[in-house]
Design an enzyme around this catalytic site. Sequence first.
Site, mmCIF file in Angstrom:
data_model
loop_
_atom_site.group_PDB
_atom_site.id
_atom_site.type_symbol
_atom_site.label_atom_id
_atom_site.label_comp_id
_atom_site.label_asym_id
_atom_site.label_seq_id
_atom_site.Cartn_x
_atom_site.Cartn_y
_atom_site.Cartn_z
ATOM 1 N N GLU A 195 3.737 -9.122 -4.847
ATOM 2 C CA GLU A 195 4.684 -8.430 -5.730
ATOM 3 C C GLU A 195 5.974 -8.036 -5.008
ATOM 4 O O GLU A 195 7.044 -7.992 -5.607
ATOM 5 C CB GLU A 195 4.044 -7.181 -6.340
ATOM 6 N N PHE A 222 -9.172 3.586 -12.195
ATOM 7 C CA PHE A 222 -9.094 2.386 -11.376
ATOM 8 C C PHE A 222 -7.678 1.810 -11.436
ATOM 9 O O PHE A 222 -7.093 1.657 -12.494
ATOM 10 C CB PHE A 222 -10.107 1.335 -11.868
ATOM 11 N N GLN A 223 -7.127 1.510 -10.279
ATOM 12 C CA GLN A 223 -5.761 0.981 -10.133
ATOM 13 C C GLN A 223 -4.713 1.879 -10.785
ATOM 14 O O GLN A 223 -3.728 1.404 -11.346
ATOM 15 C CB GLN A 223 -5.660 -0.457 -10.667
ATOM 16 N N LYS A 226 -1.255 0.555 -20.645
ATOM 17 C CA LYS A 226 -1.984 -0.515 -21.338
ATOM 18 C C LYS A 226 -2.082 -0.277 -22.850
ATOM 19 O O LYS A 226 -1.845 -1.183 -23.645
ATOM 20 C CB LYS A 226 -3.385 -0.574 -20.711
ATOM 21 N N MET A 228 16.057 -8.241 17.630
ATOM 22 C CA MET A 228 17.013 -7.137 17.620
ATOM 23 C C MET A 228 16.437 -5.925 18.352
ATOM 24 O O MET A 228 17.142 -5.255 19.110
ATOM 25 C CB MET A 228 17.397 -6.770 16.184
#
Lengths: 163, 566
Positions: free
Chosen positions: B50, B112-113, B162, B479
């Site tokens: 993502e 959940f999640q 949802k 760097m």
Amino acid sequence: MRHTITVLVENEFGVLSRVAGLFSGRGFNIDSLSVAPTNEDSISRMTIVTRGDEQILEQITKHLNKLIDVIKVIDFTDGSAVEREMALVKVTAEDDNRAEVLRIADIFRAKVIDVTPKSYTIEVTGSPSKVDAILELLRPLGLKELVRTGPVAIGRGAKGWKG
Amino acid sequence: MKLAGARILLECLKMEGVDTVFGYPGGTVINIFDELYSFPEIRNILPRHEQAGVHAADGYARASGKVGVAIATSGPGATNTVTGIATAYMDSIPLVVITGQVPTALIGNDAFQEVDIIGITRPCTKHNFLVKNVKELAGIVKKAFYIARTGRPGPVLIDLPKDVQVAVTEFKYPDKVEIKGYKPTIEGHPKQVEKAASMLLSARKPVIYVGGGVVLGNAAAELRKLAETLHAPVTTTLMGLGSFPEDSPLSLGLLGMHGTFYANMAVTECDLLVAVGARFDDRVTGKIPAFAPHAKIIHMDVDPTSIRKNVRVDLPIVGAVQDVLTKLNAFLEERRDAVESFRKSIKPWLAQIEGWKAKQPMGFKESAQVIKPQFVIRKLRELSAPDAIIATDVGQHQMWTAQFFTFTSPRTLLSSGGLGTMGYGLPAAMGAQAAFPERQVIAVCGDGGFQMNLQEIATLVQNRLPVKVCVLNNNYLGMVRQWQELFFSKRYSQTVLDLPIDFVKLAEAFGATGFTAAKPDEVEETIRKGFSTPGPVIMEFKIDREEKVLPMVPAGASLNEMVLAS
């Protein structure tokens, strides 16, 4: 320098976190913050007391204005607003100092709102410096608990802004 | 007709003209992805992470000027978007990021999640919305796109539970947006602009300092007109590269920590600094008290909070830079004689700048034995299409690209300037290629940053996005190693990446093509082969391991205290 800032905000989910997060994220101080709905349901009004130099204050007001949910920001400079704060103070009040507590309350036009044989709870309203002053006098008598609202402010003069 | 929330979301995207989204499915966004079948005009490019999806949407937005769109599921999907969102926020890139959320009844239950993505992204979005009722959805999407693209652009997140995706309501897309607390100042105040014209015409040592605002505000043409009318020198920040042609004699190139000697000297000596859509970042200013110490400062910016944040400003002008520059050019048009004498009077200044250019031009020590990274960058410019889009990661290769590529048009450099996000380059190139399938898109990476998002090679192959990836490989986190060499007695703690990766095999494992160059005389051939091979290509260049980015202003030093290339 101490500044009192009034912020009109949309009554949206999370708006208080946005304002508080702005202050903490950018390292600005909040001395006090009070918030409640106005006479328009969709708008709340915050009074924030903060401190900083001119450049910091400019950044604070600009950043507040930048928040999408903020409708208006007013930085009240000294004397341009009337400020009031309320404090509820629970003071030890036993035999010898019960009368003294009442005398002090009377001088400050404070009200006793709860009494027990061992304590008085006093409500005092006034400018933040008046609240400081009564606390100064009550502290030596035994201050059991204190809650202050933080000041709310309104501009002086006939002009008002709705919301 | 009544529609479900997921359907309404896609109808809204369609109304906004969205043709590409970068979405990764998951439990709380299945409904949205299911509705995609009904929207052939919206193409989803499925990233492999993502974070890369958001970077791709960001690259798409930077290259095209349109709002980039990414979709992720709740919980880990949402938290993976955070680096991408913060990257876009720091560089003012317009994005709309849509995350799924657990059903409203479960919010706050540690479902959940579940994660409070609104709370997490509050400080790194321009604004965010939790949709609690399907009736609000269309209005929120409209507002989100409006907020993302107007004023100072930025990312906006919409958290969509949802059950709201399933709930139905009458769909009507609002015609216009009205947000009481959001009225960006677009038009510059004419009086202020007039004052700016007067200040400019009375300057003797002016410098125009240009930031990403000119790119994002589509004001490159107006800027060029101003500089060429006045014959005034122009220096750009990393974000401003491309807004002014670097092959112009008036260009001073990059300023700041890794800026050119002549840009930093000119800023230190100037008597008027005109900042256009730039924000006086610490990588630009160095030590503030020694920054442009003799100069009056004019600051044009669409965001009032940028003004007087870091430096004192003599003349602030709040407004879109395109509007402000157009007005400024009009004032100058009316004062032709004054402009004429101004040009004469700044001739000694331009001569002084030419002197600095002659004394310390941008360069590097060439070598026949070992590949110099700057040489690779110059060859890339020489061999790439004039309108090629370059995306970089973050680190030495990024600075070498900024210093040596010679950018001439806006939206051709995509780079994480503010947040400095390693792993940005490859997915950003992917997004740009999705926006412009026919243009040449090149990702320049170091071996460190490349490994942070290399899984996206799969996305490139799967979606036939022929990005050409150049890995400047020094087996170091270069760097940081450079800082360790200069400031930590060469104690290279944890910056040595001593695993020799076979980049050719790596490319082949994904179904892409790989080439590698180990000697300077192989560089040109490798680039030619890479560019002419269809599909995604990884070109590895084994570069001089200890080459440094110079000039360098040490952190906290003033701009004229540069470590120069010997």
